[in-house]
Design a protein around this motif. Structure first.
Motif, PDB file in Angstrom:
ATOM      1  N   UNK A  99     -24.343  26.691   7.317  1.00  0.00           N
ATOM      2  CA  UNK A  99     -24.669  27.313   8.598  1.00  0.00           C
ATOM      3  C   UNK A  99     -24.976  26.254   9.645  1.00  0.00           C
ATOM      4  N   UNK A 100     -25.040  26.682  10.859  1.00  0.00           N
ATOM      5  CA  UNK A 100     -25.382  25.754  11.922  1.00  0.00           C
ATOM      6  C   UNK A 100     -24.164  25.186  12.616  1.00  0.00           C
ATOM      7  N   UNK A 101     -24.382  24.255  13.489  1.00  0.00           N
ATOM      8  CA  UNK A 101     -23.296  23.720  14.301  1.00  0.00           C
ATOM      9  C   UNK A 101     -22.596  22.526  13.700  1.00  0.00           C
ATOM     10  N   UNK A 102     -22.867  22.219  12.459  1.00  0.00           N
ATOM     11  CA  UNK A 102     -22.283  21.027  11.872  1.00  0.00           C
ATOM     12  C   UNK A 102     -21.163  21.386  10.936  1.00  0.00           C
TER      13      UNK A 102
ATOM     14  N   UNK B  25     -23.246   4.369  13.742  1.00  0.00           N
ATOM     15  CA  UNK B  25     -22.449   5.017  14.783  1.00  0.00           C
ATOM     16  C   UNK B  25     -23.189   4.965  16.117  1.00  0.00           C
ATOM     17  N   UNK B  26     -22.406   4.811  17.188  1.00  0.00           N
ATOM     18  CA  UNK B  26     -22.982   4.776  18.532  1.00  0.00           C
ATOM     19  C   UNK B  26     -22.472   5.942  19.367  1.00  0.00           C
ATOM     20  N   UNK B  27     -22.133   7.039  18.689  1.00  0.00           N
ATOM     21  CA  UNK B  27     -21.579   8.218  19.356  1.00  0.00           C
ATOM     22  C   UNK B  27     -22.648   9.263  19.674  1.00  0.00           C
ATOM     23  N   UNK B  28     -23.879   8.963  19.327  1.00  0.00           N
ATOM     24  CA  UNK B  28     -24.989   9.893  19.526  1.00  0.00           C
ATOM     25  C   UNK B  28     -24.791  11.196  18.752  1.00  0.00           C
ATOM     26  N   UNK B  29     -24.117  11.097  17.626  1.00  0.00           N
ATOM     27  CA  UNK B  29     -23.891  12.279  16.792  1.00  0.00           C
ATOM     28  C   UNK B  29     -25.090  12.545  15.899  1.00  0.00           C
ATOM     29  N   UNK B  30     -25.387  13.840  15.725  1.00  0.00           N
ATOM     30  CA  UNK B  30     -26.493  14.199  14.851  1.00  0.00           C
ATOM     31  C   UNK B  30     -26.108  14.135  13.372  1.00  0.00           C
ATOM     32  N   UNK B  31     -24.892  14.558  13.057  1.00  0.00           N
ATOM     33  CA  UNK B  31     -24.483  14.684  11.658  1.00  0.00           C
ATOM     34  C   UNK B  31     -23.699  13.475  11.200  1.00  0.00           C
ATOM     35  N   UNK B  32     -23.963  13.068   9.960  1.00  0.00           N
ATOM     36  CA  UNK B  32     -23.221  11.968   9.345  1.00  0.00           C
ATOM     37  C   UNK B  32     -22.886  12.339   7.907  1.00  0.00           C
ATOM     38  N   UNK B  33     -21.807  11.738   7.414  1.00  0.00           N
ATOM     39  CA  UNK B  33     -21.256  12.139   6.119  1.00  0.00           C
ATOM     40  C   UNK B  33     -20.770  10.906   5.357  1.00  0.00           C
ATOM     41  N   UNK B  87     -13.713   2.664  -5.701  1.00  0.00           N
ATOM     42  CA  UNK B  87     -13.103   3.655  -4.810  1.00  0.00           C
ATOM     43  C   UNK B  87     -13.157   3.138  -3.378  1.00  0.00           C
ATOM     44  N   UNK B  88     -12.574   3.910  -2.499  1.00  0.00           N
ATOM     45  CA  UNK B  88     -12.624   3.655  -1.057  1.00  0.00           C
ATOM     46  C   UNK B  88     -13.652   4.630  -0.489  1.00  0.00           C
ATOM     47  N   UNK B  89     -14.654   4.103   0.229  1.00  0.00           N
ATOM     48  CA  UNK B  89     -15.738   4.932   0.741  1.00  0.00           C
ATOM     49  C   UNK B  89     -15.631   5.044   2.255  1.00  0.00           C
ATOM     50  N   UNK B  90     -15.692   6.269   2.728  1.00  0.00           N
ATOM     51  CA  UNK B  90     -15.546   6.552   4.152  1.00  0.00           C
ATOM     52  C   UNK B  90     -16.792   7.240   4.684  1.00  0.00           C
ATOM     53  N   UNK B  91     -17.244   6.766   5.820  1.00  0.00           N
ATOM     54  CA  UNK B  91     -18.356   7.359   6.534  1.00  0.00           C
ATOM     55  C   UNK B  91     -17.808   8.099   7.743  1.00  0.00           C
ATOM     56  N   UNK B  92     -18.435   9.203   8.109  1.00  0.00           N
ATOM     57  CA  UNK B  92     -17.993   9.974   9.264  1.00  0.00           C
ATOM     58  C   UNK B  92     -19.198  10.534   9.997  1.00  0.00           C
ATOM     59  N   UNK B  93     -18.971  10.941  11.230  1.00  0.00           N
ATOM     60  CA  UNK B  93     -20.029  11.591  11.997  1.00  0.00           C
ATOM     61  C   UNK B  93     -19.432  12.689  12.857  1.00  0.00           C
ATOM     62  N   UNK B  94     -20.265  13.621  13.261  1.00  0.00           N
ATOM     63  CA  UNK B  94     -19.816  14.685  14.157  1.00  0.00           C
ATOM     64  C   UNK B  94     -20.989  15.146  15.012  1.00  0.00           C
ATOM     65  N   UNK B  95     -20.647  15.609  16.208  1.00  0.00           N
ATOM     66  CA  UNK B  95     -21.658  16.164  17.088  1.00  0.00           C
ATOM     67  C   UNK B  95     -21.846  17.640  16.813  1.00  0.00           C
ATOM     68  N   UNK B  96     -22.897  18.183  17.380  1.00  0.00           N
ATOM     69  CA  UNK B  96     -23.134  19.625  17.216  1.00  0.00           C
ATOM     70  C   UNK B  96     -22.143  20.369  18.087  1.00  0.00           C
TER      71      UNK B  96
END
Lengths: 117, 115
Positions: A99-102, B25-33, B87-96
């Motif tokens: 849930x949520x915006x992510x 990350x310098x994208x000001x994203x809240x979520x990271x993976x 393995x190959x490890x990838x980091x990602x981010x996304x905004x709300x």
């Protein structure tokens, strides 16, 4: 269970010909669908997404994808392939259990596209 | 690869050692993976974080640990408990975004090899 299938491990196409990379999904409700491309030893680059609206989505580098709800498909297409399009392509769907915006994404296994001169 | 950096690009580890992979990350994203990529298996989610000081296990969290002390940083530790860490490890981010509609942005990856 939610899933994404890319039925072809590899797609071969001649330069200048149209290309299609197939993707089918299984998710409850309305899907959010994404296509990414990966070049060797690099991270993934976003190509396009379908959230809502027009079933034909246009993205980067001349790629487009068609959402077909009845066939639960989201195939990636390009009218005229370039040798530089050769790469690994991933289809992904949003995990609706979060849930949520992510966005928690479920990825297909990838399809290797080889464009021959 | 956007505004996400991963280091090192290549990492070699002896069996039994813990190693930490950096992601900034310098994208000001809240979520990271964090994802793991193996040939023919696509990407599998290890951990994700939607906010500072909070994170959730993904599909293959065993043998890995993370922290999220700053918004910009989400380091991944591969512990000796991970049985097959090469393995190959990838980091990602996304905004709300509206109901999770935003795409994820990926870093260039770290290739980890266990010797």
């Amino acid at each position: 269970a939610q899933s994404v299938a890319q039925p072809e491990d590899q797609v071969n196409v001649a330069e200048g010909n149209p290309l299609t990379v197939k993707c089918t999904y299984s998710v409850s409700g309305n899907p959010y669908l994404f296509w990414y491309v990966q070049y060797p030893n690099r991270g993934l680059q976003f190509l396009l997404k379908y959230i809502t609206g027009d079933n034909l989505v246009k993205g980067s580098y001349g790629f487009e994808a068609e959402f077909n709800k009845s066939q639960t498909s989201f195939h990636l297409k390009k009218p005229s392939a370039l040798v530089s399009d050769s790469a690994l392509y991933f289809c992904a769907v949003r995990d609706v259990s979060i849930s949520g915006g992510y966005n928690k994404l479920i990825f297909g296994a990838g399809t290797r596209l080889a464009v021959h001169p | 690869d956007g505004g996400i950096t991963q280091s090192p690009k290549y990492l070699f580890r002896k069996e039994g050692q813990n190693v930490t992979l950096s992601c900034e990350q310098n994208l000001n994203h809240d979520a990271m993976y964090w994802y793991r990529q193996d040939p023919g298996q696509g990407l599998r989610l290890i951990y994700y974080s939607q906010i500072v000081n909070d994170f959730q296990k993904g599909d293959i969290a065993e043998g890995y640990s993370v922290s999220r002390e700053k918004k910009e940083s989400f380091p991944l530790t591969v512990t000796s408990a991970q049985k097959n860490p090469t393995a190959f490890y990838l980091c990602a981010s996304s905004g709300r975004g509206l109901a999770g509609s935003n795409e994820q942005f990926f870093g260039p990856g770290t290739r980890l090899t266990v010797l």
